[in-house]
Design a protein around this motif. Structure first.
Motif, PDB file in Angstrom:
ATOM      1  N   SER A  69      38.284  28.192  23.087  1.00 18.53           N
ATOM      2  CA  SER A  69      37.937  26.832  23.513  1.00 18.53           C
ATOM      3  C   SER A  69      38.352  25.747  22.528  1.00 18.53           C
ATOM      4  O   SER A  69      38.320  24.559  22.880  1.00 18.53           O
ATOM      5  N   TRP A 101      34.751  20.775  28.753  1.00 19.18           N
ATOM      6  CA  TRP A 101      34.746  22.243  28.846  1.00 19.18           C
ATOM      7  C   TRP A 101      34.698  22.878  27.457  1.00 19.18           C
ATOM      8  O   TRP A 101      33.927  23.804  27.208  1.00 19.18           O
ATOM      9  N   ALA A 102      35.523  22.374  26.541  1.00 16.07           N
ATOM     10  CA  ALA A 102      35.642  22.964  25.210  1.00 16.07           C
ATOM     11  C   ALA A 102      34.363  22.802  24.394  1.00 16.07           C
ATOM     12  O   ALA A 102      33.909  23.754  23.734  1.00 16.07           O
ATOM     13  N   THR A 106      32.214  26.003  23.283  1.00 18.02           N
ATOM     14  CA  THR A 106      32.106  26.255  21.842  1.00 18.02           C
ATOM     15  C   THR A 106      30.655  26.184  21.390  1.00 18.02           C
ATOM     16  O   THR A 106      30.200  27.000  20.586  1.00 18.02           O
ATOM     17  N   GLU A 221      34.850  30.177  34.759  1.00  8.99           N
ATOM     18  CA  GLU A 221      36.009  30.093  33.868  1.00  8.99           C
ATOM     19  C   GLU A 221      37.319  30.168  34.658  1.00  8.99           C
ATOM     20  O   GLU A 221      38.251  29.390  34.413  1.00  8.99           O
TER      21      GLU A 221
END
Length: 291
Positions: A69, A101-102, A106, A221
């Motif tokens: 990510s 999203w990242a 994370t 995902e």
């Protein structure tokens, strides 16, 4: 030797990634190719090698886990820099979606990771299965392969971020699907976290989103990367359609590698899980017909 606490461990991982990103940037500047896809791929692999070195050093492959990510936002940022002629609204829309999203993914990893002594059970299983060949297998299977899968998932960005096509209904549809994907992952992860914390007396999770899919987090995902590909349709060009290999390989990764591993472990550890498999599809949000 006493294990470092969580804050110290996360600081070390942050330092590792700073080194990896710096090295990848140096490599990116010196790759003797004009093809930006090749340049970014080589830089991506260079960063993976740096992270792998520290995985070996700390004897913990979970050092690599946040790589999945962390890198895509950097790829998006670099491609926006390379394509000032692209539609800026689309560029920053995609950047915002990828960052959302990242950060979510994370943060979810960081919440569940205890310290540098905490390693994913799947890596320990691979170590037990491969013995003295673990580290070569580790580099190919745990580090390099996911890097290549994520890189392939990012391939549509070369076309969407360089397009000057005006924002259209396809952008809106892709945005809705991508946002929905992130929320599906978020909700399913939070439901699973709550279950692990409060429902130890139950053998396995089959509530909420988990009642209609065995792996809603994996479904989210795959849907995210499909959403990234769907932005291709907004460019009104067939040139980038070949990048569908990205989310196709994501389906292969989860369907034929991640899900079988998880299901086998749950079959072995959780009574009644076989019935759950017979009742609920892995990735389809519909109940199986009862025989």
């Amino acid at each position: 030797m006493k294990s470092p606490n969580k804050i110290t461990s996360l600081t070390i991982v942050l330092f590792i990634y700073a080194i990896a990103i710096y090295i990848s940037y140096i490599v990116l500047q010196n790759v003797p190719s004009e093809n930006s896809i090749i340049k970014v791929l080589i830089a991506d692999i260079a960063a993976t090698i740096v992270v792998f070195f520290f995985s070996v050093l700390f004897k913990n492959s979970s050092v690599y886990d946040p790589y999945w990510s962390v890198i895509p936002p950097l790829i998006v940022g670099w491609l926006i820099f390379l394509n000032p002629e692209g539609n800026s609204i689309r560029q920053y829309l995609i950047f915002g979606l990828v960052m959302f999203w990242a950060i979510r993914l994370t943060a979810n990893w960081a919440r569940g990771w205890a310290n540098l002594k905490h390693e994913d059970w799947r890596y320990r299983k691979i170590a037990a299965d491969t013995g003295k060949f673990y580290w070569p297998v580790n580099f190919i299977g745990i580090h390099l392969m996911p890097t290549l899968f994520v890189f392939m998932g990012c391939l549509p960005l070369w076309y969407t971020l360089s397009s000057s096509e005006a924002i259209n209904i396809c952008d809106i549809l892709a945005t809705i699907i991508t946002l929905a994907a992130v929320f599906i992952e978020w909700i399913s992860d939070e439901q699973l976290r709550s279950f692990k914390k409060n429902s130890q007396h139950l053998p396995y999770m089959n509530k909420g989103l988990w009642s209609i899919m065995r792996h809603p987090n994996y479904f989210g995902e795959i849907l995210f990367w499909f959403g990234m590909f769907l932005f291709i349709t907004a460019t009104k060009s067939n040139e980038g359609l070949w990048t569908a290999i990205g989310f196709t390989f994501m389906i292969i990764l989860f369907k034929f590698i991640s899900i079988p591993l998880m299901d086998k472990r749950n079959r072995d550890k959780r009574p009644g899980y076989e019935n759950y498999i017979n009742e609920v599809y892995a990735l389809l949000p519909i109940k199986k017909r009862k025989r």
